[in-house]
Scaffold this active site. Sequence first.
Site, PDB file in Angstrom:
ATOM      1  N   ASN A  75       6.066 -41.732 -91.722  1.00  0.00           N
ATOM      2  CA  ASN A  75       5.274 -40.963 -92.360  1.00  0.00           C
ATOM      3  C   ASN A  75       5.848 -39.919 -93.019  1.00  0.00           C
ATOM      4  O   ASN A  75       6.457 -38.880 -92.185  1.00  0.00           O
ATOM      5  CB  ASN A  75       4.218 -40.608 -91.512  1.00  0.00           C
ATOM      6  CG  ASN A  75       3.060 -39.827 -92.090  1.00  0.00           C
ATOM      7  OD1 ASN A  75       2.449 -40.338 -93.261  1.00  0.00           O
ATOM      8  ND2 ASN A  75       3.032 -38.412 -92.022  1.00  0.00           N
ATOM      9  N   GLU A 114      -2.836 -41.977 -98.039  1.00  0.00           N
ATOM     10  CA  GLU A 114      -3.560 -40.699 -97.892  1.00  0.00           C
ATOM     11  C   GLU A 114      -3.822 -40.169 -98.928  1.00  0.00           C
ATOM     12  O   GLU A 114      -3.038 -39.834-100.111  1.00  0.00           O
ATOM     13  CB  GLU A 114      -2.657 -39.799 -96.885  1.00  0.00           C
ATOM     14  CG  GLU A 114      -2.184 -40.195 -95.413  1.00  0.00           C
ATOM     15  CD  GLU A 114      -1.395 -39.148 -94.810  1.00  0.00           C
ATOM     16  OE1 GLU A 114      -1.815 -37.940 -95.196  1.00  0.00           O
ATOM     17  OE2 GLU A 114      -0.865 -39.505 -93.873  1.00  0.00           O
ATOM     18  N   HIS A 144       5.066 -40.819 -86.856  1.00  0.00           N
ATOM     19  CA  HIS A 144       4.152 -39.913 -87.787  1.00  0.00           C
ATOM     20  C   HIS A 144       4.295 -38.475 -86.842  1.00  0.00           C
ATOM     21  O   HIS A 144       3.758 -37.990 -86.274  1.00  0.00           O
ATOM     22  CB  HIS A 144       2.824 -40.400 -87.709  1.00  0.00           C
ATOM     23  CG  HIS A 144       1.695 -39.700 -88.638  1.00  0.00           C
ATOM     24  ND1 HIS A 144       1.099 -40.408 -89.500  1.00  0.00           N
ATOM     25  CD2 HIS A 144       1.333 -38.473 -88.648  1.00  0.00           C
ATOM     26  CE1 HIS A 144       0.384 -39.497 -90.346  1.00  0.00           C
ATOM     27  NE2 HIS A 144       0.557 -38.183 -90.020  1.00  0.00           N
ATOM     28  N   GLN A 179      -2.824 -36.881 -83.570  1.00  0.00           N
ATOM     29  CA  GLN A 179      -3.785 -36.019 -84.111  1.00  0.00           C
ATOM     30  C   GLN A 179      -5.329 -36.419 -83.548  1.00  0.00           C
ATOM     31  O   GLN A 179      -6.254 -35.597 -83.743  1.00  0.00           O
ATOM     32  CB  GLN A 179      -3.918 -36.169 -85.884  1.00  0.00           C
ATOM     33  CG  GLN A 179      -2.560 -35.455 -86.370  1.00  0.00           C
ATOM     34  CD  GLN A 179      -2.832 -35.649 -87.760  1.00  0.00           C
ATOM     35  OE1 GLN A 179      -1.988 -36.537 -88.289  1.00  0.00           O
ATOM     36  NE2 GLN A 179      -2.997 -34.646 -88.557  1.00  0.00           N
TER      37      GLN A 179
END
Length: 405
Positions: A154, A321, A110, A18
């Site tokens: 994740n 998160e 992830h 990301q």
Amino acid sequence: MYNFPRDFLWGAATSAYQVEGNNSFSDWWKYELAGKLKYHSGQACRHYDLYNQDFDLAKELNHNCHRLSIEWSRIEPEEGKFSSNELEHYKEVILALKKRGLEPIVTLHHFTNPIWFSELGAWALRHPDKYFLCYVAKVVEALGKDVRFWVTINEPMVYLYYSYLLGAWPPQEKSLVKTKIVMDNLLRAHIKAYRLIADIYKKNKLNRPMISIAQNMRAFVPHIPTLRNKLAAYLEVKSFNLEFIKKSIRAKALDFLGVNYYSRSLVELKGWGIKNFNMNVCDGEPSDLKKNSLGWDIYPEGLYSVLMALKRYKLPVFILENGICTDNDSLRWDFIREHLKQLNMAMESGVKVLGYVYWSLIDNYEWDKGFGPRFGLIGIDYNTYKRTIRESARKFAQVCLDCEL
Ligand code: IFM
């Protein structure tokens, strides 16, 4: 006044794909170029080159930990061929964190996979863990001495839903059979990775690390509290929130509970078919709560209920998160403040919490939603890659410094 322990871990998270940019050996990249995904990640935030700058900002914001992920497709761009340059790169990244007093929390998977692995069949393969574990071993051998916190996978349930049930993310499958296979495979991969990491630390005479997953947990709230909706909400909690955790605990493969919390789902069961059971059970239903820019309800009290439901497992919790995408930065601060209050209340009610990690340190590529949603404590100008600290980040920084709200 809400007080937190002096040794509390405060920070923010990113994930490699990301933010880094140019992850051209990844399955996402391939799907983007083939036009199967609407947005192209391209240079993302150029974090691969600019990580020192980003970590300087995290330090300036009084963070004392940082969650990042390793991009498997960089480490192993071809099956069995490991890149020593990329391992070296991540070693430098970890050292850059430590030099600034930021405790690294490292995620191994992830959402993204190397293209070669996806072409073999990815997580629906018969034994995908054998590939995953080779990569895990390389990374843990290389980085182990500087890492105390590992996250193997994740949000396994989110990955499962979007990639194998809803068909939105690579490999864009919509198959119940594969969903079941992948769920079992992810669980097995996590358990084996847990044992492998522990063994590597033991062999290298390192202190035992803390290993977990990052589990996305939602508050499932019956829309109209009929018996049917209550039962459906109960089943959602059981399967989406808790099943992976419970099975990992049974295998003695969790040292703490990594929790990602964002929102609630209003449960209005439209039918008993399995496809009615997904994260967005009541998508599109009006609710008068404030929302993030993707339309998710802001529901801080859900964090409290999720944490209280975890208390029975008697494991420390780490919020890995929690965050909001919004163009209204004062709403971001309201979001953080209200969630911290709920977190504090859960701690007062006996839940042991190691730390709180905001998603995300910087704006980034929000998967199939592109660069529009702004989750960052730090804004990114995608024309110049200039970073700008937001006011909400400064307010959060004060909490990190004082350990009180
Ligand atoms: O951006 C994602 C992240 O990759 C995983 N957890 C949720 C975030 C916001 O959607």
